[in-house]
Scaffold this motif. Structure first.
Motif, PDB file in Angstrom:
ATOM      1  N   ARG A  53     -14.784  34.242  13.694  1.00 37.67           N
ATOM      2  CA  ARG A  53     -13.710  33.691  14.740  1.00 37.67           C
ATOM      3  C   ARG A  53     -13.207  32.198  14.044  1.00 37.67           C
ATOM      4  NH1 ARG A  53     -16.076  34.060  18.946  1.00 37.67           N
ATOM      5  NH2 ARG A  53     -16.964  31.591  18.822  1.00 37.67           N
ATOM      6  N   ASN A  57      -9.488  31.370  12.688  1.00 34.25           N
ATOM      7  CA  ASN A  57      -8.952  30.272  13.198  1.00 34.25           C
ATOM      8  C   ASN A  57      -8.591  29.104  12.204  1.00 34.25           C
ATOM      9  OD1 ASN A  57     -10.665  30.148  16.601  1.00 34.25           O
ATOM     10  ND2 ASN A  57      -9.231  31.583  15.757  1.00 34.25           N
ATOM     11  N   ALA A  61      -4.525  28.453  12.044  1.00 30.92           N
ATOM     12  CA  ALA A  61      -4.044  27.398  13.099  1.00 30.92           C
ATOM     13  C   ALA A  61      -2.879  26.620  12.310  1.00 30.92           C
ATOM     14  CB  ALA A  61      -5.240  26.187  12.794  1.00 30.92           C
ATOM     15  N   PRO A 116      -6.565  35.521  17.801  1.00 29.68           N
ATOM     16  CA  PRO A 116      -5.789  34.773  18.831  1.00 29.68           C
ATOM     17  C   PRO A 116      -4.477  35.293  18.830  1.00 29.68           C
ATOM     18  CG  PRO A 116      -6.304  33.362  16.801  1.00 29.68           C
ATOM     19  CD  PRO A 116      -7.132  34.715  16.791  1.00 29.68           C
ATOM     20  N   THR A 119      -1.204  30.844  17.310  1.00 25.88           N
ATOM     21  CA  THR A 119      -1.690  29.897  16.347  1.00 25.88           C
ATOM     22  C   THR A 119      -1.940  28.549  16.958  1.00 25.88           C
ATOM     23  OG1 THR A 119       0.674  29.175  15.257  1.00 25.88           O
ATOM     24  CG2 THR A 119      -0.859  31.035  14.427  1.00 25.88           C
ATOM     25  N   MET A 124      -6.868  28.104  20.694  1.00 27.22           N
ATOM     26  CA  MET A 124      -8.088  28.204  19.765  1.00 27.22           C
ATOM     27  C   MET A 124      -9.268  27.284  20.263  1.00 27.22           C
ATOM     28  SD  MET A 124      -6.362  28.638  15.905  1.00 27.22           S
ATOM     29  CE  MET A 124      -5.415  29.849  15.813  1.00 27.22           C
ATOM     30  N   ASN A 128     -12.988  28.630  21.465  1.00 28.00           N
ATOM     31  CA  ASN A 128     -14.355  28.410  20.710  1.00 28.00           C
ATOM     32  C   ASN A 128     -15.133  27.591  21.597  1.00 28.00           C
ATOM     33  OD1 ASN A 128     -14.105  29.442  18.130  1.00 28.00           O
ATOM     34  ND2 ASN A 128     -12.147  28.308  17.881  1.00 28.00           N
TER      35      ASN A 128
END
Length: 177
Positions: A53, A57, A61, A116, A119, A124, A128
């Protein structure tokens, strides 16, 4: 001092020679290593899912703070992978087989893995943080369950727990909450 410490070194030496195939699991282990191996395999799955993950990410991102947040995600990913490998090493030491089966990782993990929907850095970071909070609560329970029966595994889990708490703190800072 109420009780004087006594150690039967002769007996320890005899047991060490007689039970060499047990590796590091000595009669003083304090129980059956099989439930610990099972739990550590779930920890391994959890850490690999977290690694995946965070890695995903870090790559996807987007936004004005992307560089800073992606760097933090990459750092967390590397630590999650290290945690998983440490759990796998302990499983091996206890005579078990680390379960890296990709088909069952997500099912065995304490956290969830989902790509996700956007973005968006804030989304995110929040996902997390939720995952870190799940891991923290789970690992605290594991540490309590292990107690004094397996000090080596307990210390390993405490070390991982400490780093997971640092991850949550980092995410809170990035979220500004």
């Amino acid at each position: 001092m109420p009780n004087q410490f006594e150690l039967d070194v002769t007996k320890i030496r005899e047991n060490a020679r007689r039970q060499m195939e047990d590796g590091p699991v000595t009669p003083a282990y304090g129980g059956d290593p099989n439930p610990v191996i099972g739990i550590l395999n779930d920890v391994l799955a959890t850490e690999i899912v977290c690694y995946l993950r965070y890695s995903q990410n870090a790559i996807t991102a987007a936004g004005i703070d992307r560089a800073q947040v992606a760097a933090e995600f990459q750092e967390h990913a590397a630590e999650e992978l290290k945690h998983g490998l440490s759990a796998a090493e302990r499983i091996n030491q206890l005579g078990g087989v680390p379960d890296f089966d990709p088909a069952t990782l997500a099912r065995r993990a304490h956290t969830e893995y989902s790509a996700p929907e956007s973005t968006d850095l804030n989304a995110m970071l929040r996902e997390n943080l939720v995952a870190e909070r799940i891991v923290i609560a789970s690992y605290q329970e594991i540490v309590r369950w292990i107690g004094d029966a397996d000090p080596t595994t307990r210390r390993l889990m405490e070390h991982i727990l400490e780093e997971e708490e640092d991850h949550a703190d980092d995410l809170v800072d990035l979220l500004g909450i």
